[in-house]
Design an enzyme around this catalytic site. Structure first.
Site, PDB file in Angstrom:
ATOM      1  N   ARG A  29     -66.815 -20.360 -64.934  1.00  0.00           N
ATOM      2  CA  ARG A  29     -66.689 -21.369 -63.700  1.00  0.00           C
ATOM      3  C   ARG A  29     -66.105 -22.534 -64.379  1.00  0.00           C
ATOM      4  O   ARG A  29     -66.374 -23.147 -65.538  1.00  0.00           O
ATOM      5  CB  ARG A  29     -68.075 -21.636 -63.090  1.00  0.00           C
ATOM      6  CG  ARG A  29     -68.552 -20.734 -62.080  1.00  0.00           C
ATOM      7  CD  ARG A  29     -69.629 -20.831 -61.575  1.00  0.00           C
ATOM      8  NE  ARG A  29     -70.284 -22.474 -61.499  1.00  0.00           N
ATOM      9  CZ  ARG A  29     -71.323 -22.968 -60.793  1.00  0.00           C
ATOM     10  NH1 ARG A  29     -72.369 -21.975 -60.716  1.00  0.00           N
ATOM     11  NH2 ARG A  29     -71.466 -23.955 -60.754  1.00  0.00           N
TER      12      ARG A  29
ATOM     13  N   LYS B  35     -82.420 -21.266 -61.303  1.00  0.00           N
ATOM     14  CA  LYS B  35     -82.681 -21.226 -59.844  1.00  0.00           C
ATOM     15  C   LYS B  35     -82.374 -20.007 -59.352  1.00  0.00           C
ATOM     16  O   LYS B  35     -82.867 -19.356 -58.684  1.00  0.00           O
ATOM     17  CB  LYS B  35     -82.177 -22.177 -59.016  1.00  0.00           C
ATOM     18  CG  LYS B  35     -82.482 -23.667 -59.447  1.00  0.00           C
ATOM     19  CD  LYS B  35     -81.702 -24.788 -58.509  1.00  0.00           C
ATOM     20  CE  LYS B  35     -80.196 -24.732 -58.455  1.00  0.00           C
ATOM     21  NZ  LYS B  35     -79.674 -25.184 -59.837  1.00  0.00           N
TER      22      LYS B  35
ATOM     23  N   ARG C 267     -72.416 -19.310 -69.814  1.00  0.00           N
ATOM     24  CA  ARG C 267     -72.377 -18.354 -68.530  1.00  0.00           C
ATOM     25  C   ARG C 267     -71.057 -17.840 -68.081  1.00  0.00           C
ATOM     26  O   ARG C 267     -69.947 -18.721 -68.220  1.00  0.00           O
ATOM     27  CB  ARG C 267     -73.040 -19.310 -67.407  1.00  0.00           C
ATOM     28  CG  ARG C 267     -72.840 -18.637 -66.237  1.00  0.00           C
ATOM     29  CD  ARG C 267     -73.919 -19.298 -65.063  1.00  0.00           C
ATOM     30  NE  ARG C 267     -73.334 -20.531 -64.578  1.00  0.00           N
ATOM     31  CZ  ARG C 267     -73.632 -21.172 -63.637  1.00  0.00           C
ATOM     32  NH1 ARG C 267     -74.966 -20.738 -63.205  1.00  0.00           N
ATOM     33  NH2 ARG C 267     -73.325 -22.237 -63.325  1.00  0.00           N
TER      34      ARG C 267
HETATM   35  P1  AMP Z   1     -74.549 -25.385 -58.000  1.00  0.00           P
HETATM   36  O1  AMP Z   1     -74.055 -23.862 -57.847  1.00  0.00           O
HETATM   37  O2  AMP Z   1     -75.710 -25.505 -57.100  1.00  0.00           O
HETATM   38  O3  AMP Z   1     -74.747 -25.650 -59.278  1.00  0.00           O
HETATM   39  O4  AMP Z   1     -73.430 -26.151 -57.129  1.00  0.00           O
HETATM   40  C1  AMP Z   1     -72.121 -26.151 -57.758  1.00  0.00           C
HETATM   41  C2  AMP Z   1     -71.463 -27.568 -57.141  1.00  0.00           C
HETATM   42  O5  AMP Z   1     -71.377 -27.459 -55.699  1.00  0.00           O
HETATM   43  C3  AMP Z   1     -72.217 -28.776 -57.412  1.00  0.00           C
HETATM   44  O6  AMP Z   1     -72.146 -29.243 -58.553  1.00  0.00           O
HETATM   45  C4  AMP Z   1     -71.791 -29.648 -56.419  1.00  0.00           C
HETATM   46  O7  AMP Z   1     -70.477 -30.320 -56.532  1.00  0.00           O
HETATM   47  C5  AMP Z   1     -71.916 -28.776 -55.142  1.00  0.00           C
HETATM   48  N1  AMP Z   1     -73.113 -28.480 -54.360  1.00  0.00           N
HETATM   49  C6  AMP Z   1     -73.772 -27.826 -54.244  1.00  0.00           C
HETATM   50  N2  AMP Z   1     -75.046 -27.918 -53.543  1.00  0.00           N
HETATM   51  C7  AMP Z   1     -74.626 -29.260 -53.030  1.00  0.00           C
HETATM   52  C8  AMP Z   1     -75.562 -30.230 -52.346  1.00  0.00           C
HETATM   53  N3  AMP Z   1     -76.712 -29.813 -51.919  1.00  0.00           N
HETATM   54  N4  AMP Z   1     -75.213 -31.406 -52.384  1.00  0.00           N
HETATM   55  C9  AMP Z   1     -73.770 -31.733 -52.881  1.00  0.00           C
HETATM   56  N5  AMP Z   1     -73.226 -31.108 -53.451  1.00  0.00           N
HETATM   57  C10 AMP Z   1     -73.603 -29.840 -53.704  1.00  0.00           C
END
Ligand code: AMP
Length: 212
Positions: free
Chosen positions: A157, A13, A124
């Site tokens: 991370r 993404k 990553r």
């Molecule tokens: P990402 O970078 O999109 O993988 O997000 C990292 C973490 O942030 C996820 O594993 C969730 O804990 C939290 N997170 C990000 N976006 C959302 C969302 N729309 N709803 C709930 N948690 C989110």
């Protein structure tokens, strides 16, 4: 143009968002990035979100939606945006339609296999300064695990270990079917294979889906 990019963690993404931003000149909103910055700055929201994020769980809808509602009021979004990482649940999809009044234009789903997700995420590495992503084998930095631009040491991370990745993927797939159905019913869903390399994915999105 109001676009949503979604797909499991590791679907690419972020990479597609970057390519689309350059082409469409639209702001990129990543809820994961905003939440990580809140955690880093130890804000009230960051403190509430950290435990969920470290465990690979979703942050509660109310917290994330409030954050998105505020961001959507900012003037830089008047020509549209590329939203990445939100909505992740049906409640969030409904809330977004409510926030935007007219809804979004297209939801692009990068469907990606578990094998590819685990390989991409466990390898990553991220620059703590500029946030650029690298990969140990697919996209290594030029030297010594340092960011090519900032020359700062890359880090992994805390939620990119294999157990947490598998948990994030299963949480994601469980939740996302409702979001897929939500946009399918609206005739806005576009499904692209996230297992393909990023150049091929971008070609499909820009030529076939957005006719750019
Ligand atoms: P990402 O970078 O999109 O993988 O997000 C990292 C973490 O942030 C996820 O594993 C969730 O804990 C939290 N997170 C990000 N976006 C959302 C969302 N729309 N709803 C709930 N948690 C989110």
């Amino acid at each position: 143009m109001k676009l949503i990019l979604f797909g499991p963690p590791g679907a690419g993404k972020g990479t597609q968002a970057k390519l689309l931003i350059e082409k469409l000149k639209l702001p990129h909103i990543s809820t994961g990035d905003i939440l990580r910055s809140e955690v880093k700055n130890n804000t009230g929201l960051g403190k509430q979100a950290k435990g969920f994020m470290d465990a690979g769980k979703l942050v509660p809808d109310a917290l994330v939606t409030e954050m998105v509602r505020k961001r959507m009021q900012e003037p830089d979004l008047k020509n549209g945006f590329i939203l990445d990482g939100y909505p992740r649940t049906e409640a969030q999809a409904k809330a977004l339609d409510d926030i935007l009044k007219g809804g979004i234009d297209k939801a692009i789903y990068l469907s990606t296999s578990e094998r590819v997700v685990v390989q991409r995420l466990t390898g990553r590495r991220v620059c703590p300064k500029c946030g650029t992503n690298y990969h140990l084998t697919n996209m290594p930095p030029k030297k010594d695990m340092l960011c090519d631009k900032c020359q700062v040491g890359l880090f992994q991370r805390p939620d990119d270990n294999e157990a947490t990745v598998k948990n994030r993927l299963s949480v994601y797939l469980k939740e996302c079917s409702a979001v897929l159905d939500f946009y399918k019913k609206q005739g806005k869903l576009e499904d692209v294979s996230g297992d393909l390399d990023s150049g091929e994915v971008f070609k499909i999105i820009s030529e076939k889906i957005l006719a750019l």
